[in-house]
Write a protein that holds these residues in place. Structure first.
Motif, PDB file in Angstrom:
ATOM      1  N   ALA A  47      24.573  55.457  22.697  1.00 27.53           N
ATOM      2  CA  ALA A  47      24.431  54.401  23.702  1.00 27.53           C
ATOM      3  C   ALA A  47      25.643  54.360  24.620  1.00 27.53           C
ATOM      4  O   ALA A  47      25.510  54.220  25.842  1.00 27.53           O
ATOM      5  CB  ALA A  47      24.238  53.048  23.010  1.00 27.53           C
ATOM      6  N   GLU A  48      26.839  54.523  24.076  1.00 24.69           N
ATOM      7  CA  GLU A  48      28.051  54.454  24.887  1.00 24.69           C
ATOM      8  C   GLU A  48      28.114  55.603  25.890  1.00 24.69           C
ATOM      9  O   GLU A  48      28.399  55.401  27.078  1.00 24.69           O
ATOM     10  CB  GLU A  48      29.281  54.475  23.990  1.00 24.69           C
ATOM     11  CG  GLU A  48      30.582  54.313  24.758  1.00 24.69           C
ATOM     12  CD  GLU A  48      31.779  54.218  23.832  1.00 24.69           C
ATOM     13  OE1 GLU A  48      32.464  55.251  23.677  1.00 24.69           O
ATOM     14  OE2 GLU A  48      32.032  53.147  23.266  1.00 24.69           O
ATOM     15  N   ASN A  49      27.838  56.805  25.408  1.00 27.90           N
ATOM     16  CA  ASN A  49      27.855  57.954  26.313  1.00 27.90           C
ATOM     17  C   ASN A  49      26.782  57.844  27.382  1.00 27.90           C
ATOM     18  O   ASN A  49      27.000  58.201  28.544  1.00 27.90           O
ATOM     19  CB  ASN A  49      27.660  59.246  25.524  1.00 27.90           C
ATOM     20  CG  ASN A  49      28.901  59.636  24.748  1.00 27.90           C
ATOM     21  OD1 ASN A  49      29.963  59.060  24.949  1.00 27.90           O
ATOM     22  ND2 ASN A  49      28.765  60.602  23.858  1.00 27.90           N
ATOM     23  N   LEU A  50      25.616  57.363  26.975  1.00 27.16           N
ATOM     24  CA  LEU A  50      24.510  57.245  27.916  1.00 27.16           C
ATOM     25  C   LEU A  50      24.814  56.221  29.004  1.00 27.16           C
ATOM     26  O   LEU A  50      24.633  56.489  30.197  1.00 27.16           O
ATOM     27  CB  LEU A  50      23.234  56.857  27.171  1.00 27.16           C
ATOM     28  CG  LEU A  50      21.968  56.684  28.001  1.00 27.16           C
ATOM     29  CD1 LEU A  50      21.673  57.942  28.816  1.00 27.16           C
ATOM     30  CD2 LEU A  50      20.789  56.360  27.088  1.00 27.16           C
ATOM     31  N   VAL A  51      25.317  55.060  28.621  1.00 28.59           N
ATOM     32  CA  VAL A  51      25.677  54.041  29.616  1.00 28.59           C
ATOM     33  C   VAL A  51      26.769  54.574  30.529  1.00 28.59           C
ATOM     34  O   VAL A  51      26.730  54.377  31.755  1.00 28.59           O
ATOM     35  CB  VAL A  51      26.132  52.742  28.925  1.00 28.59           C
ATOM     36  CG1 VAL A  51      26.737  51.763  29.943  1.00 28.59           C
ATOM     37  CG2 VAL A  51      24.958  52.077  28.224  1.00 28.59           C
ATOM     38  N   GLY A  52      27.735  55.278  29.978  1.00 25.56           N
ATOM     39  CA  GLY A  52      28.804  55.833  30.799  1.00 25.56           C
ATOM     40  C   GLY A  52      28.298  56.794  31.846  1.00 25.56           C
ATOM     41  O   GLY A  52      28.725  56.757  32.996  1.00 25.56           O
ATOM     42  N   ARG A  53      27.366  57.639  31.485  1.00 25.03           N
ATOM     43  CA  ARG A  53      26.826  58.589  32.442  1.00 25.03           C
ATOM     44  C   ARG A  53      25.982  57.894  33.505  1.00 25.03           C
ATOM     45  O   ARG A  53      25.994  58.276  34.679  1.00 25.03           O
ATOM     46  CB  ARG A  53      26.004  59.652  31.723  1.00 25.03           C
ATOM     47  CG  ARG A  53      26.913  60.725  31.046  1.00 25.03           C
ATOM     48  CD  ARG A  53      26.158  61.528  30.035  1.00 25.03           C
ATOM     49  NE  ARG A  53      26.696  62.741  29.504  1.00 25.03           N
ATOM     50  CZ  ARG A  53      27.926  63.181  29.400  1.00 25.03           C
ATOM     51  NH1 ARG A  53      28.896  62.486  29.881  1.00 25.03           N
ATOM     52  NH2 ARG A  53      28.250  64.307  28.835  1.00 25.03           N
ATOM     53  N   VAL A  61      18.500  46.624  35.126  1.00 22.89           N
ATOM     54  CA  VAL A  61      18.112  47.892  35.748  1.00 22.89           C
ATOM     55  C   VAL A  61      18.734  49.054  34.991  1.00 22.89           C
ATOM     56  O   VAL A  61      18.081  50.074  34.741  1.00 22.89           O
ATOM     57  CB  VAL A  61      18.524  47.914  37.231  1.00 22.89           C
ATOM     58  CG1 VAL A  61      18.365  49.309  37.818  1.00 22.89           C
ATOM     59  CG2 VAL A  61      17.695  46.911  38.027  1.00 22.89           C
ATOM     60  N   ILE A  62      20.009  48.919  34.619  1.00 30.17           N
ATOM     61  CA  ILE A  62      20.679  49.972  33.855  1.00 30.17           C
ATOM     62  C   ILE A  62      19.966  50.191  32.523  1.00 30.17           C
ATOM     63  O   ILE A  62      19.748  51.329  32.090  1.00 30.17           O
ATOM     64  CB  ILE A  62      22.163  49.612  33.631  1.00 30.17           C
ATOM     65  CG1 ILE A  62      22.893  49.578  34.978  1.00 30.17           C
ATOM     66  CG2 ILE A  62      22.829  50.595  32.681  1.00 30.17           C
ATOM     67  CD1 ILE A  62      24.317  49.063  34.897  1.00 30.17           C
TER      68      ILE A  62
END
Length: 249
Positions: free
Chosen positions: A138-144, A168-169
């Protein structure tokens, strides 16, 4: 009228005809541009702002300035859309008749190639996002996603428009709003996300600091062709073929 680079090389008379047949519409943030299952005879070209394509409450794609939303084929004058288009930000959109665009494509191959490149780029982005959703934390995905938003809806240096909501994110990343909220608060506490009146900012070294490179993984790179697709003789020019035989004595 905003002149899209795609038709910049079209002769003025044909370009003017396309402009006359097109319609400019403005949409407020969160306003529906086109409902799913609706029949339309228009291609949607974003002149300013940002649209998002929504399928069953999931944001599958963003259409930014200079991008198009069109049907699966230009063979017919109308198509039935499978996605709902929503203005993620206040947007101005040109509605161009499919028939007029198809006539340009039949006359000017560079227009056809340009539309094909836009479609291929969008498919590549969607595939990349699906891969990220299925493989990243989740952290990597939100960061990208945050990094991508700095390019889709830029605001200041290294930031994105704060009107892009966490909902939206979450819709685009395939996560719940609660997970996105928790992740972004954690990123803020670590100094990786900063908010001000202009937008939401991430530092230049954001990707390499906590998330690794944002370039495609090597495994995602297209494989090299092991063999040529066409017989090399197919491209032999007539004069070359004549020179290939034995010389006359």
């Amino acid at each position: 009228m905003y002149l899209h680079p795609l038709i910049a090389s079209v002769p003025p008379a044909d370009r003017a005809a396309l402009i006359r047949s097109s319609e400019l519409r403005s949409y407020r943030r969160n306003e529906t541009v086109l409902l799913a299952d609706t029949w339309t005879d228009r291609i949607y070209c974003v002149a300013s702002g940002l649209l998002r394509a929504v399928d069953r409450d999931v944001t599958t794609d963003f259409i930014r300035r200079g991008d198009f939303f069109l049907g699966p084929s230009l063979g017919e004058d109308r198509y039935q859309t499978t996605s709902t288009l929503v203005a993620a930000l206040p947007s101005s959109v040109y509605l161009m008749p499919i028939g007029a665009v198809r006539r340009l494509c039949s006359t000017y191959p560079e227009v056809t190639i340009g539309l094909l490149e836009v479609a291929m780029k969008r498919i590549t982005m969607i595939r990349g996002q699906l891969r990220r959703i299925s493989s990243l934390s989740a952290e990597n995905l939100v960061g990208r996603v945050l990094h991508e938003l700095t390019q889709l809806a830029p605001a200041g240096s290294g930031g994105y428009d704060k009107r892009i909501t966490q909902a939206v994110i979450a819709s685009y990343s395939g996560l719940s709003r609660e997970v996105v909220n928790k992740t972004m608060r954690d990123l803020e506490s670590r100094g990786l996300v900063r908010r001000d009146e202009k937008g939401i900012h991430i530092p230049p070294n954001f990707a390499s600091t906590d998330f690794g490179s944002l370039l495609p993984d090597a495994q995602d790179a297209p494989a090299a062709e092991a063999h040529p697709m066409f017989d090399p003789e197919l491209f032999t020019m007539p004069e070359d073929a004549g020179n290939a035989g034995p010389k006359a004595s």
